[in-house]
Design a protein around this motif. Sequence first.
Motif: not given
Length: 475
Positions: A226-228, A259, A263-264, A266, A309
């Motif tokens: 994910t973005s995190e 997504n 996400d990449s 971000r 998001m």
Amino acid sequence: MDSKVTKIRHNLDSIIKYLTPLLPLANCHMVEFLTHNHWEKLLPRPLTESLDSMELNDAVENFWMSLDVKNCTSELDKWIVNARSHCILANNDYCLTREQLSDRIKAWGGEIKPEIKVSEFMNSKKSYEVQTMSGLVASLHEVCGSSCCVEVGGGRGHLLTSLSLSHGAPSLTVDCDETYVRAAADRARKISKQWHAIAKKIHNGTEERVARHTGDLHRFAAAFVTSETDLAGVVRQSFPEYKDDGVTVLLTGLHTCGNLGPDSLRIFTHQPTTAAVFNVPCCYHLLTEQIDEGLFDVFQRNYGGQNGMTGFPMSEHLKGLNLGRNARMLAAQSIDRVLHHRQLPNKSLIYRALLQVIIKQHLPDAVLSEGKLKRIAKCETFQQYFKMADSILKLNIMDNLPEKYLQELHKEMDGQWKKLVLFYLLRLCLAQVIESVILLDRLLYLCENGFDKVFLVKLFDPVLSPRCHSLVAVR
């Protein structure tokens, strides 16, 4: 920088002004072509009137010819030219050709690596994509000085297998399915053993044998990205030899689904350890949007993002804009491939529309599972289709309908087939327009976050690989 942002915003504003009145068309469902009278309600009357008087073969031939026209002499020409004028084109400013990307990499001090052709272990489409992309990724890896190339959603790892074996780049393929990752690692080992026989280096148009780089350079990891996600941390876990070193990552992805593409971007934006990103997106229908309940989404309600998001839009400039799931699904279709192969829709499209007429008239409160009908094999007649659908959906109405009723439906099918075919083709003209909005939104997001070396690149031949654009950014 400001000039680039201004141009992208102007381009987006122009496209959205054109597209917004056509969103009901983009978001309609072909299932409801007859029940909702799409031909009359969703297309401009001058266009439908000009086509109504033509035979199907003549109208379709005019459509193929109109795709190449520059001057508008008919309503069909106007429709096609207007749509095409709102699609992104290589402009040497923020949208590049593959050759122009090579020139940029050279200007940044890099050397363009040769393409590597792999003859086995992947289908022709994947082989073409890996051949086209691997040398450029290797060149970008070198110019940005990254420690490791990381591919998210990498599946079988074909791209980075080629990268590590051909160019000696430490590489990590990350996928969320642990079983799939283990199988991909076994497959990569088999490819490595046969590399000398199946790989060729493309040098000045000729094929040369390529040596295999030795060492355990390509590894696999199971993780849901994910973005995190701390990508540098994932790299350290897979490459313990980097434990005490500063790790920088080139983040890549060949057709990242839904997504995972946003996400990449971000991750690149918010994690300084990500030196560059080289992403080819895919599956726009799986993006999340804050979709209004009433925005034409027939089978998907409440299809929104989590925790605010969303996959679209990413940029501040487009904040609040909704496209709709059916529009995003349309964006993944390829008018280039349809044109090249002169493809017309399958008859099952009109069969399904006729079935919808029957259901609305006789079972108006029925709740159907649309996916089940994908099991229906190719049918020669509507009666065959109806019989199979009646059984699969457990409608139990076919034997109760009078023969005269079905005959009248068949007559309607004959009259509506031409309109459905043309409607399908006219709607398809919006596919690249919608995709342009999605891609430019991502590009603008990167610019809004202060990055200057950001580009859209037309990487692939759209007939061979319809999702042909990549986003390239260097920190």
